[in-house]
Design a protein around this motif. Structure first.
Motif, PDB file in Angstrom:
ATOM      1  N   ARG A   1      60.061 -64.328  -8.636  1.00  0.00           N
ATOM      2  CA  ARG A   1      59.912 -64.778  -9.479  1.00  0.00           C
ATOM      3  C   ARG A   1      58.100 -65.465  -8.794  1.00  0.00           C
ATOM      4  N   ILE A   2      58.195 -66.012  -7.146  1.00  0.00           N
ATOM      5  CA  ILE A   2      56.544 -65.849  -6.860  1.00  0.00           C
ATOM      6  C   ILE A   2      55.760 -65.425  -6.831  1.00  0.00           C
ATOM      7  N   SER A   3      54.426 -65.992  -6.809  1.00  0.00           N
ATOM      8  CA  SER A   3      53.337 -64.492  -6.746  1.00  0.00           C
ATOM      9  C   SER A   3      52.977 -64.837  -5.145  1.00  0.00           C
ATOM     10  N   ILE A   4      52.878 -63.668  -5.346  1.00  0.00           N
ATOM     11  CA  ILE A   4      53.020 -63.504  -3.709  1.00  0.00           C
ATOM     12  C   ILE A   4      51.220 -63.134  -3.636  1.00  0.00           C
ATOM     13  N   ASN A   5      50.632 -64.589  -2.177  1.00  0.00           N
ATOM     14  CA  ASN A   5      49.389 -64.495  -2.191  1.00  0.00           C
ATOM     15  C   ASN A   5      49.013 -62.496  -1.088  1.00  0.00           C
ATOM     16  N   TYR A   6      49.670 -62.607   0.147  1.00  0.00           N
ATOM     17  CA  TYR A   6      49.280 -61.582   0.786  1.00  0.00           C
ATOM     18  C   TYR A   6      49.959 -60.092   0.459  1.00  0.00           C
ATOM     19  N   MET A   7      49.743 -59.333   0.257  1.00  0.00           N
ATOM     20  CA  MET A   7      49.934 -57.828  -0.525  1.00  0.00           C
ATOM     21  C   MET A   7      49.023 -56.379   0.035  1.00  0.00           C
ATOM     22  N   GLY A   8      49.656 -56.276   0.927  1.00  0.00           N
ATOM     23  CA  GLY A   8      48.697 -54.695   1.956  1.00  0.00           C
ATOM     24  C   GLY A   8      49.526 -53.932   1.929  1.00  0.00           C
ATOM     25  N   TRP A   9      48.787 -53.065   2.352  1.00  0.00           N
ATOM     26  CA  TRP A   9      48.643 -51.569   3.010  1.00  0.00           C
ATOM     27  C   TRP A   9      48.761 -50.923   4.626  1.00  0.00           C
ATOM     28  N   TYR A  10      49.949 -50.515   5.054  1.00  0.00           N
ATOM     29  CA  TYR A  10      50.133 -50.175   6.532  1.00  0.00           C
ATOM     30  C   TYR A  10      50.246 -48.333   6.335  1.00  0.00           C
ATOM     31  N   ARG A  11      49.613 -47.930   7.587  1.00  0.00           N
ATOM     32  CA  ARG A  11      49.989 -46.821   7.972  1.00  0.00           C
ATOM     33  C   ARG A  11      51.057 -46.002   8.865  1.00  0.00           C
ATOM     34  N   GLN A  12      51.089 -45.508   8.972  1.00  0.00           N
ATOM     35  CA  GLN A  12      51.859 -44.962  10.026  1.00  0.00           C
ATOM     36  C   GLN A  12      51.832 -43.424  10.443  1.00  0.00           C
ATOM     37  N   ALA A  13      50.731 -42.840  11.382  1.00  0.00           N
ATOM     38  CA  ALA A  13      50.941 -41.156  11.854  1.00  0.00           C
ATOM     39  C   ALA A  13      51.908 -41.184  12.406  1.00  0.00           C
ATOM     40  N   PRO A  14      51.747 -39.989  12.814  1.00  0.00           N
ATOM     41  CA  PRO A  14      52.877 -39.525  14.121  1.00  0.00           C
ATOM     42  C   PRO A  14      52.482 -40.000  15.338  1.00  0.00           C
ATOM     43  N   GLY A  15      53.423 -40.163  15.978  1.00  0.00           N
ATOM     44  CA  GLY A  15      53.719 -40.627  17.050  1.00  0.00           C
ATOM     45  C   GLY A  15      52.429 -41.971  17.579  1.00  0.00           C
ATOM     46  N   LYS A  16      51.863 -42.754  16.730  1.00  0.00           N
ATOM     47  CA  LYS A  16      50.826 -43.629  16.500  1.00  0.00           C
ATOM     48  C   LYS A  16      51.285 -44.430  16.242  1.00  0.00           C
ATOM     49  N   GLN A  17      50.999 -46.325  16.699  1.00  0.00           N
ATOM     50  CA  GLN A  17      52.172 -47.037  15.693  1.00  0.00           C
ATOM     51  C   GLN A  17      51.168 -48.033  14.795  1.00  0.00           C
ATOM     52  N   ARG A  18      52.164 -48.486  13.889  1.00  0.00           N
ATOM     53  CA  ARG A  18      51.927 -48.548  12.763  1.00  0.00           C
ATOM     54  C   ARG A  18      50.189 -49.663  12.117  1.00  0.00           C
ATOM     55  N   GLU A  19      49.120 -49.517  11.850  1.00  0.00           N
ATOM     56  CA  GLU A  19      48.212 -49.922  11.516  1.00  0.00           C
ATOM     57  C   GLU A  19      47.794 -50.458  10.063  1.00  0.00           C
ATOM     58  N   LEU A  20      47.147 -51.351   9.968  1.00  0.00           N
ATOM     59  CA  LEU A  20      46.785 -52.418   8.865  1.00  0.00           C
ATOM     60  C   LEU A  20      45.446 -51.620   8.188  1.00  0.00           C
ATOM     61  N   VAL A  21      45.937 -51.192   6.974  1.00  0.00           N
ATOM     62  CA  VAL A  21      44.868 -50.274   5.556  1.00  0.00           C
ATOM     63  C   VAL A  21      44.015 -51.035   5.561  1.00  0.00           C
ATOM     64  N   ALA A  22      44.645 -52.054   4.179  1.00  0.00           N
ATOM     65  CA  ALA A  22      43.419 -52.823   3.357  1.00  0.00           C
ATOM     66  C   ALA A  22      44.419 -53.836   3.119  1.00  0.00           C
ATOM     67  N   ALA A  23      44.462 -55.363   2.578  1.00  0.00           N
ATOM     68  CA  ALA A  23      45.286 -56.201   1.845  1.00  0.00           C
ATOM     69  C   ALA A  23      44.030 -57.169   1.789  1.00  0.00           C
TER      70      ALA A  23
END
Length: 114
Positions: A28-50
């Motif tokens: 029930r707590i409002s989550i301040n930090y929410m965002g999107w990451y992505r991971q392409a094949p063979g690559k590290q997960r990276e921040l997209v937007a947050a």
């Protein structure tokens, strides 16, 4: 236990658009930090937007001007509008929330191909 459920991925042609959605449940707590990451094949997960805890937004340089992150605080939901998609945007996209620890969604596949 916070649970994140994503939706909206799929196959789209270059130049097309998709909208990803992520809804958080289990708190029930409002989550301040929410965002999107992505991971392409063979690559590290990276921040997209947050949304940061301070309320500002961060975008990866590669998506600035094409992607827009938005949120519904009442629903603890976050969205990613992706326009002018490119083949290099192909990846599994993950929703992320930070509430004393990191929570991740199961991921949704985005494929940009003709």
């Amino acid at each position: 236990q916070v649970r994140l459920v994503e939706s909206g991925g799929g196959l789209v042609q270059p130049g097309g658009s998709l909208r990803l959605s992520c809804a958080a449940s289990g708190t029930r707590i409002s989550i301040n930090y929410m965002g999107w990451y992505r991971q392409a094949p063979g690559k590290q997960r990276e921040l997209v937007a947050a949304f940061t805890s301070g309320g500002s937004t961060n975008y990866a340089d590669s998506v600035k001007g094409r992607f827009t992150i938005s949120r519904d605080n009442a629903k603890n939901a976050v969205y990613l509008q992706m326009n002018s998609l490119k083949p290099e945007d192909t990846a599994v996209y993950y929703c992320n929330a930070k509430l004393m620890r990191d929570y991740w969604g199961q991921g949704t596949q985005v494929t940009v191909s003709s």
